[in-house]
Scaffold this motif. Structure first.
Motif, PDB file in Angstrom:
ATOM      1  N   LEU A   1       0.807  -1.217   0.000  1.00  0.00           N
ATOM      2  CA  LEU A   1       0.000   0.000   0.000  1.00  0.00           C
ATOM      3  C   LEU A   1       0.840   1.266   0.000  1.00  0.00           C
ATOM      4  CD1 LEU A   1      -2.586  -1.012   2.767  1.00  0.00           C
ATOM      5  CD2 LEU A   1      -2.910  -1.133   0.291  1.00  0.00           C
ATOM      6  N   ARG A   2       2.154   1.182   0.181  1.00  0.00           N
ATOM      7  CA  ARG A   2       2.963   2.358   0.451  1.00  0.00           C
ATOM      8  C   ARG A   2       2.987   3.374  -0.693  1.00  0.00           C
ATOM      9  NH1 ARG A   2       8.412   1.843   2.292  1.00  0.00           N
ATOM     10  NH2 ARG A   2       7.802   0.028   3.517  1.00  0.00           N
ATOM     11  N   SER A   3       2.765   2.958  -1.913  1.00  0.00           N
ATOM     12  CA  SER A   3       2.785   3.904  -3.033  1.00  0.00           C
ATOM     13  C   SER A   3       1.517   4.740  -3.116  1.00  0.00           C
ATOM     14  CB  SER A   3       3.008   3.167  -4.351  1.00  0.00           C
ATOM     15  OG  SER A   3       1.958   2.249  -4.579  1.00  0.00           O
ATOM     16  N   GLY A   4       0.484   4.363  -2.392  1.00  0.00           N
ATOM     17  CA  GLY A   4      -0.767   5.128  -2.375  1.00  0.00           C
ATOM     18  C   GLY A   4      -1.698   4.745  -3.505  1.00  0.00           C
ATOM     19  N   GLY A   5      -2.971   5.009  -3.286  1.00  0.00           N
ATOM     20  CA  GLY A   5      -3.968   4.723  -4.311  1.00  0.00           C
ATOM     21  C   GLY A   5      -4.349   3.267  -4.426  1.00  0.00           C
ATOM     22  N   GLU A   6      -3.964   2.445  -3.458  1.00  0.00           N
ATOM     23  CA  GLU A   6      -4.232   1.015  -3.506  1.00  0.00           C
ATOM     24  C   GLU A   6      -5.098   0.591  -2.318  1.00  0.00           C
ATOM     25  OE1 GLU A   6      -3.356  -0.938  -5.948  1.00  0.00           O
ATOM     26  OE2 GLU A   6      -2.102   0.535  -6.997  1.00  0.00           O
ATOM     27  N   THR A   7      -5.813  -0.506  -2.524  1.00  0.00           N
ATOM     28  CA  THR A   7      -6.612  -1.120  -1.469  1.00  0.00           C
ATOM     29  C   THR A   7      -6.296  -2.601  -1.435  1.00  0.00           C
ATOM     30  OG1 THR A   7      -8.395   0.480  -1.734  1.00  0.00           O
ATOM     31  CG2 THR A   7      -8.946  -1.558  -0.626  1.00  0.00           C
ATOM     32  N   ALA A   8      -6.231  -3.179  -0.250  1.00  0.00           N
ATOM     33  CA  ALA A   8      -5.944  -4.606  -0.102  1.00  0.00           C
ATOM     34  C   ALA A   8      -7.059  -5.273   0.692  1.00  0.00           C
ATOM     35  CB  ALA A   8      -4.608  -4.812   0.605  1.00  0.00           C
ATOM     36  N   THR A   9      -7.425  -6.451   0.260  1.00  0.00           N
ATOM     37  CA  THR A   9      -8.443  -7.222   0.965  1.00  0.00           C
ATOM     38  C   THR A   9      -7.808  -7.951   2.146  1.00  0.00           C
ATOM     39  OG1 THR A   9      -9.691  -7.543  -1.076  1.00  0.00           O
ATOM     40  CG2 THR A   9     -10.159  -9.051   0.749  1.00  0.00           C
ATOM     41  N   LEU A  10      -8.508  -7.931   3.270  1.00  0.00           N
ATOM     42  CA  LEU A  10      -8.040  -8.596   4.484  1.00  0.00           C
ATOM     43  C   LEU A  10      -8.897  -9.820   4.776  1.00  0.00           C
ATOM     44  CD1 LEU A  10      -7.683  -5.444   6.777  1.00  0.00           C
ATOM     45  CD2 LEU A  10      -5.870  -6.559   5.457  1.00  0.00           C
ATOM     46  N   ASP A  11      -8.255 -10.885   5.264  1.00  0.00           N
ATOM     47  CA  ASP A  11      -9.059 -12.015   5.707  1.00  0.00           C
ATOM     48  C   ASP A  11      -9.704 -11.663   7.049  1.00  0.00           C
ATOM     49  OD1 ASP A  11      -7.192 -12.482   7.772  1.00  0.00           O
ATOM     50  OD2 ASP A  11      -6.109 -13.992   6.622  1.00  0.00           O
ATOM     51  N   ARG A  12     -10.500 -12.562   7.570  1.00  0.00           N
ATOM     52  CA  ARG A  12     -11.286 -12.252   8.766  1.00  0.00           C
ATOM     53  C   ARG A  12     -10.396 -11.885   9.950  1.00  0.00           C
ATOM     54  NH1 ARG A  12     -14.669 -17.085  11.298  1.00  0.00           N
ATOM     55  NH2 ARG A  12     -12.506 -17.747  11.673  1.00  0.00           N
ATOM     56  N   ASP A  13      -9.333 -12.651  10.152  1.00  0.00           N
ATOM     57  CA  ASP A  13      -8.462 -12.377  11.297  1.00  0.00           C
ATOM     58  C   ASP A  13      -7.713 -11.067  11.136  1.00  0.00           C
ATOM     59  OD1 ASP A  13      -9.247 -14.752  12.494  1.00  0.00           O
ATOM     60  OD2 ASP A  13      -7.554 -15.898  11.687  1.00  0.00           O
ATOM     61  N   ALA A  14      -7.182 -10.812   9.950  1.00  0.00           N
ATOM     62  CA  ALA A  14      -6.459  -9.563   9.711  1.00  0.00           C
ATOM     63  C   ALA A  14      -7.385  -8.362   9.833  1.00  0.00           C
ATOM     64  CB  ALA A  14      -5.802  -9.592   8.337  1.00  0.00           C
ATOM     65  N   ALA A  15      -8.629  -8.509   9.377  1.00  0.00           N
ATOM     66  CA  ALA A  15      -9.593  -7.414   9.497  1.00  0.00           C
ATOM     67  C   ALA A  15      -9.888  -7.118  10.964  1.00  0.00           C
ATOM     68  CB  ALA A  15     -10.875  -7.752   8.741  1.00  0.00           C
ATOM     69  N   ALA A  16     -10.021  -8.170  11.770  1.00  0.00           N
ATOM     70  CA  ALA A  16     -10.255  -7.961  13.203  1.00  0.00           C
ATOM     71  C   ALA A  16      -9.076  -7.241  13.843  1.00  0.00           C
ATOM     72  CB  ALA A  16     -10.493  -9.306  13.886  1.00  0.00           C
ATOM     73  N   ASP A  17      -7.857  -7.623  13.455  1.00  0.00           N
ATOM     74  CA  ASP A  17      -6.671  -6.939  13.964  1.00  0.00           C
ATOM     75  C   ASP A  17      -6.665  -5.474  13.550  1.00  0.00           C
ATOM     76  OD1 ASP A  17      -5.772  -9.344  15.033  1.00  0.00           O
ATOM     77  OD2 ASP A  17      -4.503  -9.808  13.302  1.00  0.00           O
ATOM     78  N   ALA A  18      -6.991  -5.214  12.296  1.00  0.00           N
ATOM     79  CA  ALA A  18      -6.974  -3.846  11.786  1.00  0.00           C
ATOM     80  C   ALA A  18      -7.955  -2.963  12.530  1.00  0.00           C
ATOM     81  CB  ALA A  18      -7.295  -3.842  10.285  1.00  0.00           C
ATOM     82  N   HIS A  19      -9.163  -3.445  12.734  1.00  0.00           N
ATOM     83  CA  HIS A  19     -10.167  -2.631  13.423  1.00  0.00           C
ATOM     84  C   HIS A  19      -9.772  -2.391  14.881  1.00  0.00           C
ATOM     85  CE1 HIS A  19     -13.357  -2.158  10.416  1.00  0.00           C
ATOM     86  NE2 HIS A  19     -12.942  -3.324   9.944  1.00  0.00           N
ATOM     87  N   ALA A  20      -9.225  -3.410  15.541  1.00  0.00           N
ATOM     88  CA  ALA A  20      -8.818  -3.243  16.940  1.00  0.00           C
ATOM     89  C   ALA A  20      -7.657  -2.261  17.049  1.00  0.00           C
ATOM     90  CB  ALA A  20      -8.435  -4.591  17.535  1.00  0.00           C
ATOM     91  N   MET A  21      -6.626  -2.440  16.223  1.00  0.00           N
ATOM     92  CA  MET A  21      -5.429  -1.608  16.347  1.00  0.00           C
ATOM     93  C   MET A  21      -5.678  -0.173  15.903  1.00  0.00           C
ATOM     94  SD  MET A  21      -2.211  -4.118  15.422  1.00  0.00           S
ATOM     95  CE  MET A  21      -2.710  -4.450  13.729  1.00  0.00           C
ATOM     96  N   LEU A  22      -6.385   0.016  14.800  1.00  0.00           N
ATOM     97  CA  LEU A  22      -6.633   1.385  14.342  1.00  0.00           C
ATOM     98  C   LEU A  22      -7.618   2.107  15.248  1.00  0.00           C
ATOM     99  CD1 LEU A  22      -6.611   0.947  10.469  1.00  0.00           C
ATOM    100  CD2 LEU A  22      -4.802   1.801  11.967  1.00  0.00           C
ATOM    101  N   GLY A  23      -8.500   1.353  15.905  1.00  0.00           N
ATOM    102  CA  GLY A  23      -9.359   1.979  16.909  1.00  0.00           C
ATOM    103  C   GLY A  23      -8.537   2.530  18.062  1.00  0.00           C
ATOM    104  N   ALA A  24      -7.540   1.756  18.495  1.00  0.00           N
ATOM    105  CA  ALA A  24      -6.648   2.242  19.556  1.00  0.00           C
ATOM    106  C   ALA A  24      -5.847   3.446  19.075  1.00  0.00           C
ATOM    107  CB  ALA A  24      -5.718   1.125  20.005  1.00  0.00           C
TER     108      ALA A  24
END
Length: 317
Positions: free
Chosen positions: A52-75
């Motif tokens: 994602l570092r170049s910008g303008g991109e989106t990546a699909t997350l599996d269920r576990d990675a999505a849960a991690d993302a929501h928890a960590m970015l919420g913090a």
């Protein structure tokens, strides 16, 4: 007690259990660690955050990675609000600019602040994460704590005490462990001790990953410069992710208030040797004189070989 030691995300881990871990549990833990690293490591070209570092991109997350993302970015949102933007998940570009990059060049360039509008640039849906502009995600303020929790939760079926120790971030379940608070300028001594019982203790210090002339990994996202006031922090919480987050927040104004709101007990030591603690911190603190820090060399350059041995970890504090 039986200990299983292994290296992961650039640091040494130890899982201590009442009975030896079976092959199935070890395989499961290894899989959890590998999946987390493949998603969040900014030191791997093939990770999701690197894609994602170049910008303008989106990546699909599996269920576990999505849960991690929501928890960590919420913090992170709470940390950013509490510290007036000092804690920022797009600080990766600033770390790389100062030499803490995938190759561990340790050759500092100009400081680079993190984008202040990161919540607009960094998008998160139910199962996708994206960046609308070039930036480097670094979840070091919360990531290792999150991984400690994932490993500890995966071993919830085991009887007796389980301790997951990720080199400074640990969680104890089913018992208690007495833990020393290591002096940031003298690893052979401690400034105190605390019992961790069915809880997590996370520590962060400016001497752990340091290089050059006063450079280290705890940056103020608003300036891209290393913090100077606090040398080390310790946070005691119900889970390791919030303890890790609080340990980072305590380096900045507003961090102590957020820790208090979260119900996190804490200690922090300044670069001139002063020690502060939350009112309810249950441990014992030893006397630390204002001159003791200078006696062991504040600002002393850390050997680059030590940093390289620690390896480049994307989730450290």
């Amino acid at each position: 007690m039986h200990a299983w030691r292994f290296d992961a995300i650039g640091t040494r881990w130890e899982v201590e259990t009442s009975a030896p871990l079976g092959e199935g549990d070890r395989t499961r833990i290894s899989s959890i660690v590998a999946a987390f690293d493949e998603t969040w490591s900014r030191f791997r070209d093939d990770s999701i955050v690197s894609s994602l570092r170049s910008g303008g991109e989106t990546a699909t997350l599996d269920r576990d990675a999505a849960a991690d993302a929501h928890a960590m970015l919420g913090a992170y949102r709470e940390l950013a609000d509490a510290t007036d933007g000092a804690v920022n998940p797009l600080i990766g570009t600033g770390l790389e600019s100062l030499g803490y990059d995938a190759s561990l060049t340790l050759q500092p360039g100009s400081p680079r602040p993190a984008p202040g509008d990161w919540q607009r640039l960094l998008s998160l849906d139910a199962d996708a994460i994206g960046l609308s502009a070039p930036a480097v995600i670094d979840v070091g303020a919360v990531g290792k704590g999150r991984l400690v929790d994932l490993i500890c939760d995966a071993l919830a079926h085991l009887p007796g005490r389980v301790t997951v120790d990720g080199s400074g971030d640990l969680r104890v379940r089913g018992g208690a462990a007495r833990v020393a608070l290591e002096h940031p300028y003298d690893p052979t001594s401690a400034i105190g001790v605390v019992e961790v019982a069915d809880a997590a203790l996370c520590a962060s210090g400016i001497t752990r990953r340091s290089w050059g002339d006063g450079l280290h990994h705890v940056l103020d996202g608003r300036t891209g410069l290393p913090v100077r006031t606090w040398a080390a922090t310790w946070a005691l919480a119900d889970d390791a992710m919030h303890a890790d987050a609080a340990a980072t927040g305590l380096f900045f104004d507003g961090g102590a208030a957020l820790a208090d709101r979260w119900g996190v007990e804490w200690v922090r030591m300044s670069t001139d040797g002063r020690v502060e603690r939350s009112e309810g911190f249950p441990g014992e603190l030893f006397t630390v004189s204002a001159s003791s820090s200078s006696a062991v060399g504040i600002g002393k350059e850390a050997p680059q070989s030590r940093l390289r041995r620690q390896a480049a970890e994307n989730t450290e504090e």
